[in-house]
Design a protein around this motif. Structure first.
Motif, PDB file in Angstrom:
ATOM      1  N   ALA A   1       0.879  -1.168   0.000  1.00  0.00           N
ATOM      2  CA  ALA A   1       0.000   0.000   0.000  1.00  0.00           C
ATOM      3  C   ALA A   1       0.915   1.215   0.000  1.00  0.00           C
ATOM      4  O   ALA A   1       2.108   1.088   0.319  1.00  0.00           O
ATOM      5  CB  ALA A   1      -0.893  -0.013   1.239  1.00  0.00           C
ATOM      6  N   PRO A   2       0.397   2.373  -0.369  1.00  0.00           N
ATOM      7  CA  PRO A   2       1.262   3.554  -0.389  1.00  0.00           C
ATOM      8  C   PRO A   2       2.013   3.742   0.933  1.00  0.00           C
ATOM      9  O   PRO A   2       1.398   3.844   1.990  1.00  0.00           O
ATOM     10  CB  PRO A   2       0.286   4.709  -0.643  1.00  0.00           C
ATOM     11  CG  PRO A   2      -0.846   4.062  -1.369  1.00  0.00           C
ATOM     12  CD  PRO A   2      -0.959   2.675  -0.782  1.00  0.00           C
ATOM     13  N   GLU A   3       3.325   3.695   0.834  1.00  0.00           N
ATOM     14  CA  GLU A   3       4.228   3.872   1.967  1.00  0.00           C
ATOM     15  C   GLU A   3       4.077   2.828   3.065  1.00  0.00           C
ATOM     16  O   GLU A   3       4.474   3.057   4.212  1.00  0.00           O
ATOM     17  CB  GLU A   3       4.073   5.283   2.554  1.00  0.00           C
ATOM     18  CG  GLU A   3       4.376   6.367   1.540  1.00  0.00           C
ATOM     19  CD  GLU A   3       4.292   7.754   2.120  1.00  0.00           C
ATOM     20  OE1 GLU A   3       4.508   7.903   3.329  1.00  0.00           O
ATOM     21  OE2 GLU A   3       4.016   8.692   1.357  1.00  0.00           O
ATOM     22  N   LYS A   4       3.494   1.674   2.718  1.00  0.00           N
ATOM     23  CA  LYS A   4       3.329   0.591   3.696  1.00  0.00           C
ATOM     24  C   LYS A   4       3.582  -0.744   3.011  1.00  0.00           C
ATOM     25  O   LYS A   4       3.240  -0.925   1.845  1.00  0.00           O
ATOM     26  CB  LYS A   4       1.908   0.564   4.266  1.00  0.00           C
ATOM     27  CG  LYS A   4       1.503   1.796   5.005  1.00  0.00           C
ATOM     28  CD  LYS A   4       0.064   1.682   5.433  1.00  0.00           C
ATOM     29  CE  LYS A   4      -0.407   3.002   6.012  1.00  0.00           C
ATOM     30  NZ  LYS A   4      -1.848   3.023   6.220  1.00  0.00           N
ATOM     31  N   VAL A   5       4.167  -1.668   3.769  1.00  0.00           N
ATOM     32  CA  VAL A   5       4.299  -3.050   3.328  1.00  0.00           C
ATOM     33  C   VAL A   5       3.875  -3.924   4.493  1.00  0.00           C
ATOM     34  O   VAL A   5       4.371  -3.757   5.613  1.00  0.00           O
ATOM     35  CB  VAL A   5       5.752  -3.386   2.925  1.00  0.00           C
ATOM     36  CG1 VAL A   5       5.859  -4.870   2.563  1.00  0.00           C
ATOM     37  CG2 VAL A   5       6.212  -2.516   1.787  1.00  0.00           C
ATOM     38  N   PHE A   6       2.942  -4.830   4.232  1.00  0.00           N
ATOM     39  CA  PHE A   6       2.491  -5.774   5.248  1.00  0.00           C
ATOM     40  C   PHE A   6       2.896  -7.171   4.803  1.00  0.00           C
ATOM     41  O   PHE A   6       2.835  -7.492   3.614  1.00  0.00           O
ATOM     42  CB  PHE A   6       0.966  -5.752   5.391  1.00  0.00           C
ATOM     43  CG  PHE A   6       0.422  -4.439   5.853  1.00  0.00           C
ATOM     44  CD1 PHE A   6       0.355  -4.149   7.202  1.00  0.00           C
ATOM     45  CD2 PHE A   6      -0.048  -3.496   4.949  1.00  0.00           C
ATOM     46  CE1 PHE A   6      -0.156  -2.936   7.642  1.00  0.00           C
ATOM     47  CE2 PHE A   6      -0.558  -2.290   5.372  1.00  0.00           C
ATOM     48  CZ  PHE A   6      -0.619  -2.001   6.725  1.00  0.00           C
ATOM     49  N   MET A   7       3.321  -7.978   5.755  1.00  0.00           N
ATOM     50  CA  MET A   7       3.628  -9.371   5.464  1.00  0.00           C
ATOM     51  C   MET A   7       2.622 -10.225   6.237  1.00  0.00           C
ATOM     52  O   MET A   7       2.817 -10.505   7.415  1.00  0.00           O
ATOM     53  CB  MET A   7       5.060  -9.695   5.853  1.00  0.00           C
ATOM     54  CG  MET A   7       6.059  -8.903   5.009  1.00  0.00           C
ATOM     55  SD  MET A   7       7.768  -9.313   5.300  1.00  0.00           S
ATOM     56  CE  MET A   7       7.831 -10.975   4.703  1.00  0.00           C
ATOM     57  N   PRO A   8       1.532 -10.597   5.560  1.00  0.00           N
ATOM     58  CA  PRO A   8       0.486 -11.361   6.244  1.00  0.00           C
ATOM     59  C   PRO A   8       0.959 -12.767   6.609  1.00  0.00           C
ATOM     60  O   PRO A   8       1.789 -13.350   5.905  1.00  0.00           O
ATOM     61  CB  PRO A   8      -0.642 -11.414   5.200  1.00  0.00           C
ATOM     62  CG  PRO A   8       0.028 -11.226   3.890  1.00  0.00           C
ATOM     63  CD  PRO A   8       1.223 -10.366   4.152  1.00  0.00           C
ATOM     64  N   ASP A   9       0.406 -13.290   7.714  1.00  0.00           N
ATOM     65  CA  ASP A   9       0.737 -14.669   8.080  1.00  0.00           C
ATOM     66  C   ASP A   9      -0.017 -15.621   7.150  1.00  0.00           C
ATOM     67  O   ASP A   9      -0.801 -15.199   6.306  1.00  0.00           O
ATOM     68  CB  ASP A   9       0.436 -14.930   9.560  1.00  0.00           C
ATOM     69  CG  ASP A   9      -1.030 -14.823   9.908  1.00  0.00           C
ATOM     70  OD1 ASP A   9      -1.907 -14.923   9.016  1.00  0.00           O
ATOM     71  OD2 ASP A   9      -1.329 -14.624  11.093  1.00  0.00           O
TER      72      ASP A   9
END
Length: 92
Positions: free
Chosen positions: A31-39
């Motif tokens: 996402a803009p300016e975000k990185v998520f690493m989902p389980d």
């Protein structure tokens, strides 16, 4: 903010990408300016958020696939998607 219910049809907004990152060897949400690493569980949920399938059908599929109690799956998935919706990662 939208309230997530079993009648919701969740999808990723246009500005959010969900893909497998070869460098990290993991699924990521960009996402803009975000990185998520989902389980692993979140990955299975996000794979099903296609904008066509109701949350009820997603929950039924997850409960059947993982042989889990539907009520437990429903509570966890609704809470997870509500959190992601509040962060702008999921829309309905």
């Amino acid at each position: 903010m939208a309230t997530i219910t079993e009648e919701s049809v969740p999808r990723l907004p246009r500005h959010v990408k969900f893909r497998f990152d070869q460098a990290r060897e993991a699924w990521v949400v960009l996402a803009p300016e975000k990185v998520f690493m989902p389980d692993e569980i979140a990955v299975e949920v996000l794979k099903r958020c296609d904008g066509d399938t109701t949350l009820k059908d997603i929950i039924d599929d997850l409960a059947r696939t993982f042989e889990a109690e539907r009520d437990v799956v429903a509570a966890d998935v609704v809470a997870m998607l509500q959190d992601l919706s509040d962060k702008g990662i999921i829309t309905t």
